[in-house]
Design an enzyme around this catalytic site. Structure first.
Site, short mmCIF file in Angstrom:
data_model
loop_
_atom_site.label_atom_id
_atom_site.label_comp_id
_atom_site.label_asym_id
_atom_site.label_seq_id
_atom_site.Cartn_x
_atom_site.Cartn_y
_atom_site.Cartn_z
CB CYS A 135 37.06 43.36 41.21
SG CYS A 135 38.15 44.24 42.36
CB CYS A 138 37.29 42.54 44.94
SG CYS A 138 37.20 44.12 44.15
CG ASP A 139 36.09 38.85 44.06
OD1 ASP A 139 35.79 39.14 45.23
OD2 ASP A 139 35.42 39.22 43.08
#
Ligand code: NDP
Length: 315
Positions: A135, A138-139
């Site tokens: 992701c 997300c990261d």
């Protein structure tokens, strides 16, 4: 504790929430179990440009929040829990959640979506959370001004690579074929980005690094006379090679295809078990679009409503 409901919706992506809106408006007081990822896959994406009604695009999280609010408005009850076990052998269906509570449902709509696939390398496990991710939104933040790689050549991989290219110094795309499978518009966007380098005909065979990912070992032209192995230096390794349907717990009762997608009857959302319906990506190996998931969520709620009317003796 045992609770009863006329419509139990398992999963909370566009399919689950839309089913909740329709079942709520039909006065069926549905209960939606949101699962581990409330809002589903769209909460892990950036901007959505192809959902009708948002001509300027919309953030995935915002859109799902709006779906959720709309389901609540029409009387859906939403639980931040996960269904872990089902018994579809008789009606009412008996389902158990992650706290051990039991819910008896006259009908069930499965809208559990799909989860990211991994390559299956031992190193993915070794470095999970230490450089390996599925992701980018997300990261990606952790990789500002660093080098990263995205595996895959579809629309998701292009989207992830484009997002990462705004943060990272350099983005490699590791593509196993000699072309990108993505749509033309996405292909053109990644090809135009100066800090994205596409490595065609390449497969990843391993990752290395002391306290986290420092590089990947790739093979170009695997199993051919031109085969060569080389390393790239990266701090982040992002998977974007497609998804697997979240249907494991239904396997004993529900007919699945070879890939694990739920089989539905013709152009309906009926599964092989009467009173259990499927909507969204868990039953869609072909289109896998938010708009399609929302459409099948609507159909599942209508199918459930009709089923309840025709089987009025149940209530
Ligand atoms: P896709 O199945 O379209 O693409 C998966 C990619 O990963 C392919 O390039 C595939 O390679 C590669 N791949 C699969 N397994 C491996 C492996 N073991 N090793 C290396 N590479 C591998 O999945 P997506 O998630 O990209 O897209 C799913 C659907 O969602 C599509 O219909 C897509 O159009 C849609 N989508 C649309 C978006 C948009 O319109 N904005 C955004 C994101 C997704 P190969 O080509 O060789 O099979």
């Amino acid at each position: 504790m045992t609770e009863k409901t006329r419509v139990l919706i398992i999963g909370s992506g566009p399919a689950g929430y839309t089913a909740g809106i329709y079942a709520g408006r039909a006065n069926l007081s549905p209960i939606i179990y949101e699962g581990d990822q409330p809002g589903g896959q769209l909460t892990q994406t950036t901007e959505i440009e192809n959902f009708p009604g948002y001509p300027e695009g919309v953030q995935g999280t915002q859109m799902m929040e709006e779906f959720r609010t709309q389901a609540l408005r029409f009387g859906a009850e939403i639980k931040s829990r996960k269904i872990t076990r089902v018994d579809f052998s008789k009606r009412p269906f008996v389902c158990e959640d992650d706290r051990g509570d039991v819910i008896e449902a006259e009908t069930v709509i499965i809208s559990t979506g799909a989860s990211a696939k991994y390559l299956g390398l031992a190193d993915e496990e070794k470095y999970r959370g230490m450089g390996v991710s599925a992701c980018a939104t997300c990261d990606g933040f952790f990789y500002r001004k660093r080098n990263v790689a995205v595996v895959g050549g579809g629309d998701t991989a292009c989207e992830e690579a484009l997002y990462l290219s705004t943060l990272a110094k350099k983005v490699y795309m590791i593509v196993r074929k000699n072309y990108l499978r993505a749509s033309d518009v996405m292909k053109k966007r990644v090809e135009a980005k100066e800090n994205i380098q596409i490595l065609y005909n390449c497969n990843t065979v391993g990752l290395f690094g002391e306290d986290g990912v420092e590089g990947a070992k790739l093979v170009e032209y695997k199993d051919t006379p031109r085969e060569q192995v080389f390393d790239i230096e990266i701090d982040g390794f992002f998977l974007a090679i497609g998804h697997r349907p979240n249907t494991e717990i239904f396997k004993p009762y529900i007919e699945l295809d070879a890939e694990g997608y739920i089989k539905v009857k013709g152009a309906t959302t009926h599964t092989n078990v009467e009173g259990v319906f499927a909507a969204g990506d868990c039953a869609d190996p072909r289109y896998r679009q938010a708009i399609c998931a929302a459409g099948t969520g609507c159909r599942a709620a209508m199918d459930a409503e009709k089923f309840l009317m025709e089987n009025a003796e149940l209530s």
